[in-house]
Design an enzyme around this catalytic site. Structure first.
Site, PDB file in Angstrom:
ATOM      1  N   ARG A   1     -18.957  14.054  24.439  1.00  0.00           N
ATOM      2  CA  ARG A   1     -20.039  13.652  25.339  1.00  0.00           C
ATOM      3  C   ARG A   1     -20.203  12.144  25.145  1.00  0.00           C
ATOM      4  O   ARG A   1     -20.713  11.689  24.120  1.00  0.00           O
ATOM      5  CB  ARG A   1     -21.330  14.409  25.013  1.00  0.00           C
TER       6      ARG A   1
ATOM      7  N   ASP B   1      -7.467   7.320  25.440  1.00  0.00           N
ATOM      8  CA  ASP B   1      -6.377   6.717  24.675  1.00  0.00           C
ATOM      9  C   ASP B   1      -6.451   7.142  23.213  1.00  0.00           C
ATOM     10  O   ASP B   1      -5.428   7.224  22.529  1.00  0.00           O
ATOM     11  CB  ASP B   1      -6.421   5.187  24.767  1.00  0.00           C
TER      12      ASP B   1
ATOM     13  N   GLU C   1     -28.532  16.274  35.217  1.00  0.00           N
ATOM     14  CA  GLU C   1     -29.747  16.192  34.407  1.00  0.00           C
ATOM     15  C   GLU C   1     -31.009  15.917  35.219  1.00  0.00           C
ATOM     16  O   GLU C   1     -32.072  15.667  34.633  1.00  0.00           O
ATOM     17  CB  GLU C   1     -29.569  15.103  33.344  1.00  0.00           C
TER      18      GLU C   1
ATOM     19  N   ASP D   1     -33.186  16.693  29.526  1.00  0.00           N
ATOM     20  CA  ASP D   1     -33.458  15.625  30.492  1.00  0.00           C
ATOM     21  C   ASP D   1     -33.926  16.186  31.823  1.00  0.00           C
ATOM     22  O   ASP D   1     -34.731  15.556  32.521  1.00  0.00           O
ATOM     23  CB  ASP D   1     -32.218  14.750  30.686  1.00  0.00           C
TER      24      ASP D   1
ATOM     25  N   HIS E   1     -26.338  10.230  21.977  1.00  0.00           N
ATOM     26  CA  HIS E   1     -27.557  10.147  21.168  1.00  0.00           C
ATOM     27  C   HIS E   1     -27.262  10.032  19.678  1.00  0.00           C
ATOM     28  O   HIS E   1     -28.175  10.117  18.859  1.00  0.00           O
ATOM     29  CB  HIS E   1     -28.441  11.370  21.429  1.00  0.00           C
TER      30      HIS E   1
END
Length: 263
Positions: free
Chosen positions: A71, A85, A149, A175, A44
């Site tokens: 996240r 990576d 969620e 959510d 977000h």
């Protein structure tokens, strides 16, 4: 060594916060406060891979014990590969509902024979090729958190937990409340009952589970319910709350500061 993974899998309760500003300077400052972990949000917040690496460096420069929990923006192979990576040790994959979606995340995050992660030798995770053990260390240190969620996801926790490579779960109250028909109201009794169902399942299965609470009272409640890692609000909400409080004091008006849910 991934200190965060070691802590949540050993039963220790970890307290953290959400990084929503996208600022490496704010992240560096927050790393000095005393939180056990910081969630680096890319779902977000407009934080891309290079931004995340800068924020990660800033955090570890002042507190090497904190390895950010990334996240990611989605359950996408390329996003997972680039984060790992780039040096990420802990990943949280949003909106996992089924065993198949969980398996995709696992395959993207682990090298063969455990998964299908693409191989490269020259990157930040291998210390630019100077660490010959980075493949084994990457497997052992990787903390893979799957975000639940929806009620469907909560119902599938037991089956998903059987998959090798899943470190733990995170219940997204925002959510989840929307999926249950109560958008913006995670405190609704039905949503709280679903949250309890999820964390109870994780406790039975021996899997650490996390959540976010908008204020200390809610964060304490979640700890007592059995959550192993709890995020309190966010850097942005802390900033705004303090600014509003100080401005109200100068103007001589009464102000009630309340923490909202962030996710």
């Amino acid at each position: 060594m991934n200190i965060f993974k070691q802590a949540i899998t050993s039963g220790s309760v970890q307290l953290g916060t959400w990084m929503m500003t996208g600022s490496d300077t704010v992240a560096e400052a927050m790393a000095t406060v005393g939180f056990d972990f910081l969630v680096l949000d890319q779902e977000h917040v407009a934080v891309d891979t290079l931004d995340a690496i800068r924020i990660d460096r800033a955090i570890r420069s002042v507190n090497p014990r904190i390895t950010p929990l990334y996240r990611l923006a989605g359950n996408e192979t390329v996003l997972i590969k680039r984060a790992l990576d780039g040096g990420a040790m802990s990943l949280m994959i949003p909106f996992i509902n089924t065993v198949e979606e969980a398996q995709k995340a696992i395959e993207s995050a682990y090298y063969p024979p455990y998964g299908k992660r693409g191989f490269a030798a020259m990157h930040r995770a291998s210390i630019w090729g100077s660490n010959p053990d980075f493949v084994a260390q990457g497997r052992d240190d990787l903390c893979l958190i799957l975000q639940m969620e929806t009620p469907e996801a909560i119902g599938n926790i037991a089956e998903i937990a059987k998959l090798e490579g899943v470190t733990g779960f995170f219940i997204g109250p925002g959510d989840l409340s929307a999926a249950m028909g109560y958008p913006g109201n995670p405190s609704h009794p039905e949503v709280q009952a679903m949250i309890k169902k999820g964390v109870d399942a994780c406790v039975r299965l021996g899997k650490p589970c996390g959540i976010v609470g908008g204020n200390p009272e809610l964060a304490n409640k979640y700890q007592s319910m059995g959550f192993r890692f709890v995020a309190l609000a966010s850097d942005m909400s802390f900033l705004l709350a303090r600014a509003k409080e100080q401005l109200a004091a100068i103007r001589g008006i009464s102000l009630t500061i309340s923490g909202g849910e962030v996710y």
